[in-house]
Design an enzyme around this catalytic site. Structure first.
Site, PDB file in Angstrom:
ATOM      1  N   TRP A  14      29.410  40.331  46.033  1.00 52.89           N
ATOM      2  CA  TRP A  14      29.809  41.687  45.662  1.00 52.89           C
ATOM      3  C   TRP A  14      28.709  42.296  44.808  1.00 52.89           C
ATOM      4  CZ3 TRP A  14      33.560  43.072  41.188  1.00 52.89           C
ATOM      5  CH2 TRP A  14      33.771  44.473  41.208  1.00 52.89           C
ATOM      6  N   HIS A  15      28.150  43.406  45.240  1.00 55.18           N
ATOM      7  CA  HIS A  15      27.008  44.023  44.566  1.00 55.18           C
ATOM      8  C   HIS A  15      27.503  45.073  43.575  1.00 55.18           C
ATOM      9  CE1 HIS A  15      25.309  42.797  48.645  1.00 55.18           C
ATOM     10  NE2 HIS A  15      25.016  41.868  47.779  1.00 55.18           N
ATOM     11  N   CYS A  16      27.645  44.631  42.335  1.00 54.61           N
ATOM     12  CA  CYS A  16      28.250  45.490  41.312  1.00 54.61           C
ATOM     13  C   CYS A  16      27.134  46.159  40.505  1.00 54.61           C
ATOM     14  CB  CYS A  16      29.150  44.625  40.425  1.00 54.61           C
ATOM     15  SG  CYS A  16      30.449  45.565  39.654  1.00 54.61           S
ATOM     16  N   ALA A  17      26.604  47.224  41.043  1.00 54.38           N
ATOM     17  CA  ALA A  17      25.349  47.811  40.579  1.00 54.38           C
ATOM     18  C   ALA A  17      25.329  48.131  39.091  1.00 54.38           C
ATOM     19  CB  ALA A  17      25.038  49.072  41.394  1.00 54.38           C
TER      20      ALA A  17
ATOM     21  N   ARG B  71      29.437  43.545  53.573  1.00 53.61           N
ATOM     22  CA  ARG B  71      28.285  42.857  52.985  1.00 53.61           C
ATOM     23  C   ARG B  71      28.533  41.376  52.741  1.00 53.61           C
ATOM     24  NH1 ARG B  71      27.487  47.854  48.780  1.00 53.61           N
ATOM     25  NH2 ARG B  71      26.321  49.271  50.144  1.00 53.61           N
TER      26      ARG B  71
END
Ligand code: RIB
Ligand code: CA
Length: 313
Positions: free
Chosen positions: A238-241, A234
């Site tokens: 950083w997609h830190c939900a 990605r």
């Protein structure tokens, strides 16, 4: 000012771990328990990970309640490819000294909802199996919950595990359906909002390195696999939900006005199973606005909460 009682249902998981560190660092909330779900990885690992994170953060005061080991009806694949086989980057950490509680998560949710009736902030960061089971045992649960915040869904159908579904809703759609039908208003941080609020990979790594705290060092180690996986697939954000969902829960003042809309869960088996279908144009008469959807969050405030969670200046 009296602290707000906070109960977190979670499937740790690397992004769950950051969300938990945010909760540990927040002085406005009293963390009354962690109820543990299966999801990212199996329940034995998610329980062990929760216990270990509490130990590393010096929070053995927080009780950990094991929940359901499987989705309500249909088995689903885990997300160990993202989080590592053990859910914490396969670092081989020494198990925590403390054991989990004997009380089941669903029963703990109900008990704590009575103990903190009308004030409880309930945050769900994983598949909703435990919460659904609690609702089946006692449908009056929502009456005692002040706020329910959920990480899950993909409100315009851009999923992360199938083309249309996000992992938490997809892993146990029947549970998600029960929960979204039962609660009059769920504050929702969906996957698409998470993608809009990515963290810069290099900056996040610096926070972990420079914080100089045991929890930051531990987090740097357990998150390395996930961050590298995310970088490869990605790119630099950083997609830190779960961290975004926790920001909404702990500091709702950082959110732009939420979009109040009807939301339903697709249960049919097939390409759209687990999709969170939002009636944006209110085409179905009489559907209640059961979802309050996060559209935007103050990125600087979000990142400040993450830095504070790590102990970074
Ligand atoms: O889709 C992201 C969600 O699924 C996060 O909560 C992550 O921890 C996994 O549970
Ligand atoms: Ca999670």
């Amino acid at each position: 000012m009296e602290r707000i009682p906070l109960l977190i249902d979670t499937d740790p998981g690397v992004d769950d771990a950051l969300a938990l560190l945010m909760a540990f660092a927040d002085e406005r909330h009293d963390l009354v328990g962690l109820t543990i779900a299966a999801g990212n990885v199996g329940l034995a690992h998610t329980v062990a990970n929760a216990l270990k994170l509490c130990e590393v953060a010096g929070r053995d005061d927080v009780p950990v309640f094991p929940g359901c080991a499987e989705p309500l009806l249909h088995a689903a694949d885990d997300a160990s490819y993202v989080h590592g086989r053990d859910g914490f980057g396969d670092t081989g950490y020494a198990p925590a000294a403390r054991a989990a509680e004997a009380e089941h998560a669903a029963l703990a949710i109900l008990r704590l909802s009575h103990a903190h009736a009308g004030r409880l902030l309930l945050v769900a960061l994983g598949p909703l199996t435990n919460l659904a089971l609690a609702l089946k045992l006692d449908p009056t649960l929502p009456q005692r919950v002040a706020r329910c915040v959920v990480m899950g869904g993909a409100v315009t159908g851009h999923g992360n595990v199938t083309p249309s579904a996000e992992f938490n809703a997809w892993f146990d759609p029947e549970a998600a359906d029960i929960v979204f039908r039962a609660f009059p208003r769920i504050e929702l941080a969906d996957w698409e909002a998470v993608v809009r609020h990515g963290l810069d990979q290099a900056q996040a790594a610096r926070w972990m390195r420079e914080a100089g705290t045991p929890r930051a060092a531990f987090y740097e180690a357990i998150s390395r696999h996930t961050r590298e996986w995310s970088q490869d697939r990605r790119g630099d954000r950083w997609h830190c939900a779960d961290a975004l969902a926790m920001a909404l829960a702990l500091a709702p003042e950082g959110a732009a006005p939420l979009a109040e809309r009807p939301l339903s869960i697709e249960l049919a088996h097939g390409l759209c199973r687990g999709a969170t279908v939002v009636d944006w144009d209110r085409r179905v008469p009489g559907s209640p606005d059961n979802a309050a959807i996060l559209m935007d969050y103050d990125q600087a405030r979000f990142e400040a909460l993450v830095r504070s969670a790590l102990g970074a200046a």
